[in-house]
Design an enzyme around this catalytic site. Structure first.
Site, mmCIF file in Angstrom:
data_model
loop_
_atom_site.group_PDB
_atom_site.id
_atom_site.type_symbol
_atom_site.label_atom_id
_atom_site.label_comp_id
_atom_site.label_asym_id
_atom_site.label_seq_id
_atom_site.Cartn_x
_atom_site.Cartn_y
_atom_site.Cartn_z
ATOM 1 N N HIS A 1 0.862 -1.192 0.000
ATOM 2 C CA HIS A 1 0.000 0.000 0.000
ATOM 3 C C HIS A 1 0.890 1.231 0.000
ATOM 4 O O HIS A 1 1.845 1.312 0.771
ATOM 5 C CB HIS A 1 -0.897 0.019 1.246
ATOM 6 C CG HIS A 1 -1.720 1.268 1.341
ATOM 7 N ND1 HIS A 1 -2.889 1.432 0.643
ATOM 8 C CD2 HIS A 1 -1.523 2.423 2.018
ATOM 9 C CE1 HIS A 1 -3.389 2.633 0.894
ATOM 10 N NE2 HIS A 1 -2.573 3.258 1.733
ATOM 11 N N ASP B 1 -15.323 1.954 7.293
ATOM 12 C CA ASP B 1 -14.339 2.944 6.837
ATOM 13 C C ASP B 1 -14.951 3.905 5.830
ATOM 14 O O ASP B 1 -14.679 5.102 5.868
ATOM 15 C CB ASP B 1 -13.115 2.260 6.218
ATOM 16 C CG ASP B 1 -12.128 3.310 5.719
ATOM 17 O OD1 ASP B 1 -11.627 4.081 6.560
ATOM 18 O OD2 ASP B 1 -11.896 3.401 4.504
ATOM 19 N N ARG C 1 -15.078 12.044 8.507
ATOM 20 C CA ARG C 1 -13.815 12.719 8.872
ATOM 21 C C ARG C 1 -13.486 13.817 7.879
ATOM 22 O O ARG C 1 -12.988 14.877 8.239
ATOM 23 C CB ARG C 1 -12.668 11.687 8.918
ATOM 24 C CG ARG C 1 -12.744 10.757 10.122
ATOM 25 C CD ARG C 1 -11.812 9.563 9.929
ATOM 26 N NE ARG C 1 -10.435 9.945 9.731
ATOM 27 C CZ ARG C 1 -9.544 9.232 9.015
ATOM 28 N NH1 ARG C 1 -9.897 8.099 8.440
ATOM 29 N NH2 ARG C 1 -8.307 9.649 8.893
ATOM 30 N N SER D 1 -7.975 3.157 9.231
ATOM 31 C CA SER D 1 -8.614 3.289 7.924
ATOM 32 C C SER D 1 -7.817 2.545 6.849
ATOM 33 O O SER D 1 -8.358 1.730 6.096
ATOM 34 C CB SER D 1 -8.724 4.786 7.583
ATOM 35 O OG SER D 1 -9.083 4.973 6.243
ATOM 36 N N LYS E 1 -8.763 -1.897 5.378
ATOM 37 C CA LYS E 1 -9.038 -2.310 3.996
ATOM 38 C C LYS E 1 -8.036 -3.373 3.555
ATOM 39 O O LYS E 1 -8.377 -4.318 2.847
ATOM 40 C CB LYS E 1 -8.982 -1.090 3.070
ATOM 41 C CG LYS E 1 -10.168 -0.168 3.275
ATOM 42 C CD LYS E 1 -10.017 1.153 2.565
ATOM 43 C CE LYS E 1 -9.207 2.144 3.366
ATOM 44 N NZ LYS E 1 -9.252 3.528 2.951
HETATM 45 N N1 URA Z 1 -6.057 7.020 3.228
HETATM 46 C C1 URA Z 1 -7.004 6.223 3.782
HETATM 47 O O1 URA Z 1 -7.413 5.230 3.203
HETATM 48 N N2 URA Z 1 -7.488 6.582 4.979
HETATM 49 C C2 URA Z 1 -7.070 7.661 5.667
HETATM 50 O O2 URA Z 1 -7.548 7.904 6.756
HETATM 51 C C3 URA Z 1 -6.087 8.461 5.074
HETATM 52 C C4 URA Z 1 -5.589 8.114 3.849
#
Ligand code: URA
Length: 443
Positions: A84, A163, A170, A185, A189
């Site tokens: 990621h 999320d 947020r 977050s 995933k």
């Molecule tokens: N990318 C994400 O997937 N979540 C966040 O909170 C910040 C960046």
């Protein structure tokens, strides 16, 4: 056990530590709608100010990961890993990396994102290949990984719904920039994909989500700590994003560079990132004994055609036109106008600011300002020079690929402001700034 959301919010507001069950209850209630948005927004603000302990972050991550479907890989003959990136300009590494790692015997079930703001997204880039379908359901995703060892799809509605809801909240309550909330977050995933090992590329610099090194290091430590607590092997690298990565910026243009990398060519920085991040994925899975061994395996797969063969299988399985592997320019959408920005003096390229170039690419249509925008797959920039390169007046610095003359004029002006030429050598961030891992140390 039933809790009261207002009490959980108050305790976090007052700096007390929450029990894992309280956090799990709150996230479950938020997901099913019994905890309303206004209470979750207040909770996010309390976390923003008070932070979370590593145990609290681990509970939040666990609750979010399990808020919807989770993918698991029983009976798969290969170990699983993913990568990621926190996002940047010209960062197309996932595209050559996923097939290269799969070609080395580690499955890569990658659930990826779209571009937002000045950062590009892997799914938008892949969709510039005619026919390439990233909207597969989890059953098709499972079947493809079991058949060819790799698949790249978008997040489904049923994967980590907590999320999706929380990030949207947020975004409009000024609570994105919280390390525990970002950690949960991003990782929720990735963990829901069921991978055993994760390599995180935390970008640092103007074009990155984290602008400075200290903040990026904190995020890297939090990601490694929480991922490890969740039973996965995790390494986070801090890498430079003060200038764009590689030479191509824009969706189909980044596919062209990715295919170059898969032919064993391409810009040195993109190849170096692909090789090291992929090598670490192999090491974390036990498919390589050291990082150097992993890097050598990835480099060999790029140079001997195995990574390209895996990419061809991936494109075909996703419904894309596999001729893109041999003739990307002939298959991919192309912009009608290509115009160079010429150097206005002799000198050395001092600065090519990643953020300003990323924003210029969005204005050109390569990216999106809101999630509802569509992207133009053909437009973007190709850098003819990189920071540190010498240049003579009148030589091309960047080629602008645009639809209209107006777009070209605007992009040339924005690029002119993003680039500095000087006599002295530039001070750039090193490509590799730091590494955080809990797994065995790097040799
Ligand atoms: N990318 C994400 O997937 N979540 C966040 O909170 C910040 C960046």
């Amino acid at each position: 056990m039933a809790y009261r959301a207002v009490e959980i919010i108050a305790r976090k507001r007052d700096g007390l530590t929450l029990a894992g069950d309280e956090i799990r209850w709150l996230i479950a209630g938020f997901t099913d709608g019994s905890v309303p948005d206004y209470q979750m927004a207040a909770f996010a603000m309390a976390v923003f100010w008070r932070g979370m302990t590593s145990d609290e972050t681990a509970a939040l991550l666990d609750a979010m990961e399990r808020s919807g479907d989770v993918v698991r890989w029983p009976g798969l003959p290969w170990p699983t890993a993913d990568k990621h990136s926190t996002g940047g300009v010209g960062d197309k590494v996932s595209i050559p990396l996923a097939p290269a790692v799969a070609a080395c015997g580690v499955a890569v079930p990658m659930i990826s994102g779209r571009g937002l703001g000045h950062t590009g997204g892997t799914l938008d880039k892949l969709e510039s290949i005619p026919g390439f379908n990233v909207r597969l359901d989890l059953a098709a995703f499972d079947a493809m990984v079991r058949s060819i060892g790799v698949s790249l799809i978008g997040q489904t509605d049923r994967l980590v719904p907590a999320d999706k809801k929380l990030y949207a909240l947020r975004d409009v309550t000024a609570t994105v920039e919280s390390i525990p909330l970002i950690t949960a977050s991003i990782l929720s995933k990735k963990l829901a994909e069921g991978v055993g090992a994760l390599v995180m590329d935390v970008k640092v610099g103007s074009g990155a989500f984290m602008k400075d090194r200290a903040a990026a290091l904190k995020l890297a430590q939090s990601l490694v700590g929480a991922g490890t607590a969740a039973g996965r092997k995790v390494t986070a690298f801090l890498t430079a994003m003060d200038r764009p990565l590689g030479t191509h910026i824009g969706n189909s243009l980044e596919i062209i560079e990715s295919i170059d990398i898969l032919h064993g060519r391409g810009p040195a920085d993109t190849r170096e990132l692909t090789v090291r991040l992929g090598g670490e994925m192999l090491r974390l899975c036990g498919a390589a004994s050291t990082l150097a061994d992993g890097e050598a395996q990835i480099a060999a797969a790029l140079d001997d055609g195995r990574a390209l063969a895996k990419f061809r299988a991936l494109v075909t399985a996703h419904g894309g036109d596999p001729r893109v592997c041999d003739d990307p320019q002939g298959v991919l959408p192309r912009a009608p106008l290509v115009t160079p920005l010429l150097a206005w003096q002799d000198g050395i390229v001092q600065r090519m600011d990643a953020l300003q170039i990323g924003v210029a690419a969005v204005h050109l249509g390569a990216g999106r300002n809101t999630a509802a925008d569509t992207v133009d797959p053909a437009v973007g920039f190709v850098l003819a020079k990189k920071p540190g390169d010498p240049v003579r007046a009148g030589e091309p610095l960047v080629h602008v690929h645009a639809r209209t003359a107006e777009q070209t004029t605007a992009a040339l002006a924005e690029l002119r402001a993003a680039i500095a030429l000087d006599r002295a050598a530039p001070t750039l961030l090193p490509l590799w700034l730091d590494v955080v891992t809990d797994a065995r140390p790097h040799e």
